[in-house]
Motif scaffolding. Structure first.
Motif, short mmCIF file in Angstrom:
data_model
loop_
_atom_site.label_atom_id
_atom_site.label_comp_id
_atom_site.label_asym_id
_atom_site.label_seq_id
_atom_site.Cartn_x
_atom_site.Cartn_y
_atom_site.Cartn_z
N ARG A 181 0.82 -1.22 0.00
CA ARG A 181 0.00 0.00 0.00
C ARG A 181 0.85 1.26 0.00
NH1 ARG A 181 -2.16 -4.29 2.09
NH2 ARG A 181 -4.40 -4.65 1.94
N TYR A 183 3.26 2.40 1.94
CA TYR A 183 3.57 3.11 3.18
C TYR A 183 5.06 3.00 3.50
CZ TYR A 183 -1.38 3.66 4.20
OH TYR A 183 -2.69 4.03 4.15
N ARG A 244 -1.49 -0.27 -6.01
CA ARG A 244 -1.87 1.12 -6.28
C ARG A 244 -3.29 1.13 -6.87
NH1 ARG A 244 2.46 4.38 -5.69
NH2 ARG A 244 4.54 3.48 -5.83
N SER A 277 -2.62 11.12 -6.61
CA SER A 277 -2.92 10.02 -5.70
C SER A 277 -1.73 9.68 -4.82
CB SER A 277 -3.35 8.79 -6.50
OG SER A 277 -3.53 7.68 -5.66
N GLU A 278 -0.53 9.70 -5.40
CA GLU A 278 0.67 9.40 -4.62
C GLU A 278 0.92 10.49 -3.57
OE1 GLU A 278 5.39 8.27 -5.32
OE2 GLU A 278 4.05 8.62 -7.03
N SER A 281 -1.62 9.94 -0.84
CA SER A 281 -1.28 8.73 -0.09
C SER A 281 -0.16 9.00 0.91
CB SER A 281 -0.88 7.61 -1.04
OG SER A 281 -1.95 7.23 -1.88
N GLU A 284 -1.48 10.55 3.75
CA GLU A 284 -2.40 9.63 4.44
C GLU A 284 -3.85 10.12 4.40
OE1 GLU A 284 -1.06 8.37 8.26
OE2 GLU A 284 0.97 7.96 7.58
N THR A 339 -7.83 6.73 -2.85
CA THR A 339 -6.44 6.28 -2.76
C THR A 339 -6.37 4.95 -2.01
OG1 THR A 339 -5.92 7.32 -0.65
CG2 THR A 339 -5.79 8.72 -2.62
N VAL A 341 -5.15 4.48 0.74
CA VAL A 341 -5.14 4.76 2.18
C VAL A 341 -6.51 4.49 2.79
CG1 VAL A 341 -4.86 6.59 3.92
CG2 VAL A 341 -3.32 6.47 1.96
#
Length: 583
Positions: A181, A183, A244, A277-278, A281, A284, A339, A341
């Motif tokens: 995901r 992170y 993703r 989106s990144e 993400s 968060e 996203t 998240v």
């Protein structure tokens, strides 16, 4: 002749006394040994987990003075007592409204509870020396160990995604889940909980305070009580792909104040959905809102509910704009993407701090969406739901239905799942939410569960076997008798149709929450809606346009549908949805 006989009689008396003495000594020694071992297991079990299994037996048996506390510490006696209680709780006398196969099903459920009980007792392994024995990370993991940190519930760190695996949690499993995901950090707590995020916790703790062994890997540390073992996640192994999974939510009119509604923003030329989106993400946030060169991040709120989408053409003009100067002044439509998240505003849950005065059931026929309804209720209210059954699969899922291990009569949960019917089982509850689903869908869902578990599909071989028609003949009558029994014996009912809940989630969920005498914020309900599916989507091969019901099966089911329809109308309740009507 009398003298030898007298000697023989005297010898036998001595032998009998000696055997009695040896037997008593053997039993006393064995009892002391079992008592000592059970005390050790109970003492260690209360350190890592809450004392939620002591209440079922102590409340119902010790509380009335049948057994003393020392007897309850013997695991063999506790297991036997649980079996006896199961038999008392499942009388076979009242079978007027249930078919004969219900007896065998209740027997299966009792066996499930017994297996779970023995597994729970055996899992309480001594961990006194764990702090000194396992004081550091396992060296073979690829992620970089950062340290032991305090977990403050008020902080928003490492809350981007939350996973539970109460039986098989490992450091590698947590790292891979967070890496998929995208992170940066993975934190483990209580030996079984995994948290992902992009920001480190603030407070550093002593290394020896992270002393809980991972449930799925002996010799490895997975945090402690309110302590996180944190790793910096490395890139996934070759061949593995990041998840993703950005989901398009639609085109929406922008709120009046963008900066107030969305806490984070980015303006960049040649902005793409992937970049926006990144960016969100990393911050968060579960929503990425994009329009031309503008990117905003946030949550669904009262100011931006995601309920009123417009045609995608309204956003198409802005999609090709590459600079701020080219943005038309009257343009106020944005594309919204989900996203990877997780929206964590509604993921915090706990047991009731005081025992509930009203004993509420969440009743349904199997396959009618009871587990999904529990997911919605728990996230809406912030309190765990209980269960009449001990289902280890649900307890050990990533969602972590921790109420599964709590005794169903503890009154520490907001409501209790049950599939039972019959006068005695129903009248134990003060009120109930009765969840009804189309019998055709319920029967297929329950057959899938029996053949492939909670999230799998039955194979073509299962559907074509003799088991399927036998299943329909037995369970179709149960679907009808379950509803009729609850309508007849239920004291205070709220009838909810699964299809209505699915189509009008927030209004129906709000009605259920009010029935439970709880109040929730609109933002929390929007968070539930944003996480509506949870982890309850079935996976695997699904047959499209498949009709498993023969005409004979349909005639049988349609008869029961009409019977339930009449029963609802006699109670002045809304009838079944139109799609239930006979095929």
């Amino acid at each position: 002749m009398a003298k030898p006989f007298f000697r023989l009689q005297k010898f036998l008396r001595r032998t009998q006394f000696l055997l009695f003495f040896l037997t008593a000594a053997y039993l006393m020694a064995g009892s002391l040994l079992l008592l000592q071992r059970s005390r050790l297991a109970i003492q260690q079990g209360t350190r890592g987990t809450s004392n939620i299994q002591a209440s079922p037996i102590s409340d119902m048996v010790v509380g009335v003075g049948i057994l003393d506390a020392r007897t309850m510490q013997n695991p063999r006696l506790r297991a036997k007592l649980l079996m006896d209680m199961d038999e008392l709780r499942h009388p076979t006398s009242d079978q007027r409204y249930g078919p004969r196969w219900l007896i065998s099903r209740n027997s299966e459920l009792r066996q499930l509870r017994r297996r779970w009980f023995h597994r729970f007792i055996n899992d309480q392994e001594p961990m006194q020396a764990m702090g000194s024995k396992f004081s550091g990370p396992n060296p073979h993991f690829t992620g970089t160990y950062v340290g032991c940190f305090s977990d403050d519930s008020r902080e928003k760190t490492l809350k981007g995604a939350v996973f539970y695996d109460l039986r098989k949690m490992t450091v590698s499993h947590c790292q891979e889940a967070c890496a998929e995901r995208a992170y940066t950090y993975a934190g483990l707590e209580y030996g079984a909980e995994c948290y992902c995020g992009n920001t480190l916790p603030v407070t550093i703790a002593k290394q020896e305070e992270c002393n809980n062994e991972c449930k799925g890997e002996k010799g490895s540390i997975c945090g402690g009580v309110n302590r996180l073992s944190v790793y910096r996640v490395e890139e996934l192994r070759a061949g593995a792909k990041r998840r993703r999974n950005v989901i398009y939510r639609g085109c929406f009119r922008a709120p009046e104040n963008l900066t107030v509604t969305f806490p984070a923003s980015l303006i960049q030329s040649n902005l793409t959905v992937e970049k926006c989106s990144e960016f969100c993400s990393k911050k968060e946030f579960p929503l990425a809102v994009i329009g031309g060169p503008e990117c905003y991040c946030g949550y669904p709120t009262m100011h931006f509910t995601l309920h009123d989408s417009v045609d995608r053409l309204f956003c198409s003009r802005q999609q090709n704009v590459s600079s701020v100067a080219e943005v038309p002044r009257d343009e106020n439509y944005y594309q919204v993407y989900q996203t990877p998240v997780q929206d964590t505003r509604c993921t915090d849950r706990k047991f009731l701090t005081t025992k509930s005065k009203v004993f509420v059931a969440l009743s349904s026929f199997p396959g009618a969406g009871n587990t999904w309804a529990r997911h919605l209720i728990e996230h809406a209210t912030g309190y765990y739901t209980g269960s009449y059954y001990f289902d280890g699969t649900l307890y050990n899922k990533e969602t972590g239905f921790k109420g599964e291990k709590d005794h169903w009569r503890s009154r520490r949960t907001i409501c209790v799942k049950t599939h039972e019917s019959g006068k005695r089982e129903i009248e134990m509850f003060d009120s109930a939410i009765l969840l009804i689903r189309n019998p055709y869908k319920s029967l297929m869902a329950e057959f899938n569960r029996k053949c492939a578990g909670h999230l799998g599909y039955a194979t073509d071989r299962n559907w074509k076997s003799k088991e399927w028609p036998d299943f329909v003949n037995s369970y179709a009558s149960w679907w009808a008798s379950h509803v009729i029994d609850w309508l007849k014996y239920g004291k205070h009912l709220l009838v909810v149709h699964y299809e209505d809940l699915k189509q009008n989630l927030i209004p129906k969920l709000k009605e259920m929450v009010e029935f439970l005498n709880m109040t929730v914020t609109e933002d929390r309900l929007l968070c539930v809606e944003n996480n509506r599916d949870g982890n309850f989507k079935r996976s695997g091969a699904r047959q499209k346009d498949f009709e498993p019901f023969t005409q004979e099966m349909k005639d049988l089911i349609n008869k029961y549908i009409l019977t339930v329809e009449e029963a609802l109308k006699r109670r002045n309740l809304t009838g079944l949805p139109r799609e239930y009507l006979p095929r």
